[in-house]
Design a protein around this motif. Structure first.
Motif, short mmCIF file in Angstrom:
data_model
loop_
_atom_site.label_atom_id
_atom_site.label_comp_id
_atom_site.label_asym_id
_atom_site.label_seq_id
_atom_site.Cartn_x
_atom_site.Cartn_y
_atom_site.Cartn_z
N ASN A 140 -24.74 18.00 55.03
CA ASN A 140 -23.29 17.83 54.91
C ASN A 140 -22.90 16.54 55.60
OD1 ASN A 140 -20.30 18.24 55.69
ND2 ASN A 140 -20.71 19.93 54.26
N ASN A 141 -22.23 15.68 54.88
CA ASN A 141 -21.84 14.36 55.39
C ASN A 141 -20.56 14.46 56.19
OD1 ASN A 141 -21.90 11.61 55.82
ND2 ASN A 141 -20.92 11.12 53.86
N SER A 142 -20.65 15.12 57.33
CA SER A 142 -19.48 15.35 58.17
C SER A 142 -19.74 14.78 59.56
CB SER A 142 -19.18 16.85 58.26
OG SER A 142 -20.30 17.55 58.77
N GLU A 156 -22.20 12.78 46.95
CA GLU A 156 -21.35 13.63 47.78
C GLU A 156 -20.35 14.38 46.91
OE1 GLU A 156 -18.26 13.32 51.59
OE2 GLU A 156 -19.72 11.72 51.18
N GLY A 187 -17.85 17.45 51.74
CA GLY A 187 -18.96 16.70 52.33
C GLY A 187 -20.34 17.15 51.91
#
Length: 422
Positions: A55-57, A98, A102
């Motif tokens: 998760n691109n968080s 993405e 995210g």
């Protein structure tokens, strides 16, 4: 003493493959043992078969979405985090994309792309892979409190300096994740925290569940809240949900399920109380204004702006209203009750489906007995743990797999370094 291997990894899932790769990258002579006939059986099922690889968080957001001891991961994420996971695959030619919230997926939309990338890397690094070969037990030198080696099903003994247990939890046992590693942990003197199901559907005896009047009805972006006996909010998640023949499911429900199990265990109550905010995307005032502007219309037609017909009929029954009643015919108490139902429609759950039906195990090896900077046991030198066997669990959306990759990478690195200095 001559060792067969520097590092032996038990379990060829997400964390195990990453652990073996990282150990081999550090120059360790590495062996990966798995009971299945192929590596990554559970991995290829993740993300609906597409593999939500991370998760691109932010770091804080990631930890927040791992309610089961997420803070333990700060040290491992300092060494291998979401960016490192993405870089790992991108550098090996795997393009990622993405999506909402995210979530990161391979552009191929196939989890096999991720699994095959990991397998190819194992081959490049000359990791010895032994498949269809369950481990019988790990041998410890209790006099020195250290690892000695691993006995496999063929009764062959492999001596080593470090062992990484990445054998998974109890969820999804058909993938081989049947909890074997817990026994090896206990033999090493580790304690296990209580197990519970998480990320699983809720079971209910609510009347509209029992009579199946709402079965199959799905709701978009509603807010599910779990309450304690004092009426205090425990957790709220705003996502989709669905009414089933046994209870409730869908992303918002799954995220509440672990909290439901913990509450029921703590209180010994026969059921947990939850509510659904059916108009979570709107303010009460906006809905009220719309209703007033259309007060000559039938209430059922007004509610169609937000709710499916079967749920509208249930609300009308609860309000003791006929289908033809217009909004202007409602008295003050009926309007007040209507908005109570819209903002906090009550549901209950007496439990959840079992761990075997879920994708994540709650509970596991006690984290107080694990060094967070290395994933090494505090009880046995050279024994490492990673992945779902640890008492760590998160929500769906790339959070659990991030924990698996991160703890696996860190365990692999430190197991290799341990082998080089011992």
């Amino acid at each position: 003493m001559k060792y067969d291997y520097d590092v032996i990894v038990i379990g060829g899932g997400t964390s195990g493959m990453m652990a073996a790769i990282q150990a081999a990258q550090q120059g360790a002579h590495t062996m990966l043992i798995d009971k299945n006939k192929q590596l990554g059986r559970k991995l290829i099922l993740t993300g609906g078969g597409r593999c939500n690889v991370t998760n691109n968080s932010s770091r804080e957001d990631l930890i927040e979405h791992i309610p089961g001891n997420g803070k333990f991961l700060y040290s491992s994420l300092d060494q291998f985090d979401q960016s490192d996971i993405m870089d790992f695959f991108i550098q090996r030619g795997i393009a990622l994309k993405e999506e909402d919230h995210g979530r990161m997926f391979p552009i191929s939309n196939s989890a096999r792309t991720i699994r095959d990338c990991l397998i190819n890397e194992l081959k490049k690094l000359n990791v010895t892979v032994s498949l269809n070969n369950p481990v019988n037990h790990i041998e410890y030198d209790l006099s020195n409190q250290s690892v000695k080696g691993v006995h496999d099903q063929s009764r062959e003994y492999h001596s080593c300096r470090s062992v990484i247990v990445a054998a998974g939890g109890q969820a999804y046992p058909r993938t081989g994740s049947s909890g074997d590693g817990y026994q090896w942990a206990k033999q090493a003197g580790h304690h296990l925290t209580d197990f519970y199901a998480t990320e699983v559907p809720l079971l209910s005896n609510d009347s509209f569940i029992s009579n199946k009047s709402l079965q199959g009805i799905s709701l978009r972006n509603v807010a599910i809240t779990l309450w304690n006996d004092q009426g205090k909010e425990i957790v709220t998640h705003q996502m989709d949900m669905i009414f089933t023949h046994f209870g409730y499911s869908g992303p918002a429900i799954l995220r509440c399920s672990g909290h439901v199990n913990l509450l029921l265990k703590e209180t010994k109550a026969p059921f947990a109380r939850l509510s659904i905010n059916l108009i979570a995307d709107y303010s009460k005032q906006a809905v009220l204004d719309y209703a007033e502007q259309n007060r000559d219309k039938q209430l059922s037609n007004i509610l169609k702006q937000w709710l499916p017909d079967k749920l509208i009929q249930l609300l009308l029954n609860l309000l003791n209203c006929s289908n033809k009643l217009s909004y202007k015919q409602l008295d003050h108490k009926q309007i007040e009750k209507l908005f109570q139902l819209l903002e906090a429609f009550p549901i209950t759950a007496y439990g959840t489906q079992p761990i075997a039906k879920g994708f994540v195990t709650g509970g596991g090896v006690c984290l107080k007995e694990i060094t967070p900077q290395s994933m090494e046991s505090k009880k046995i030198k050279g024994l490492f743990f990673c992945g779902e066997i640890l008492d760590i669990n998160g929500y769906t959306g790339g959070y659990n797999i991030t924990a698996a990759f991160s703890t696996g990478a860190v365990a692999g690195m430190h197991a290799a370094w341990n082998s080089q200095i011992n």
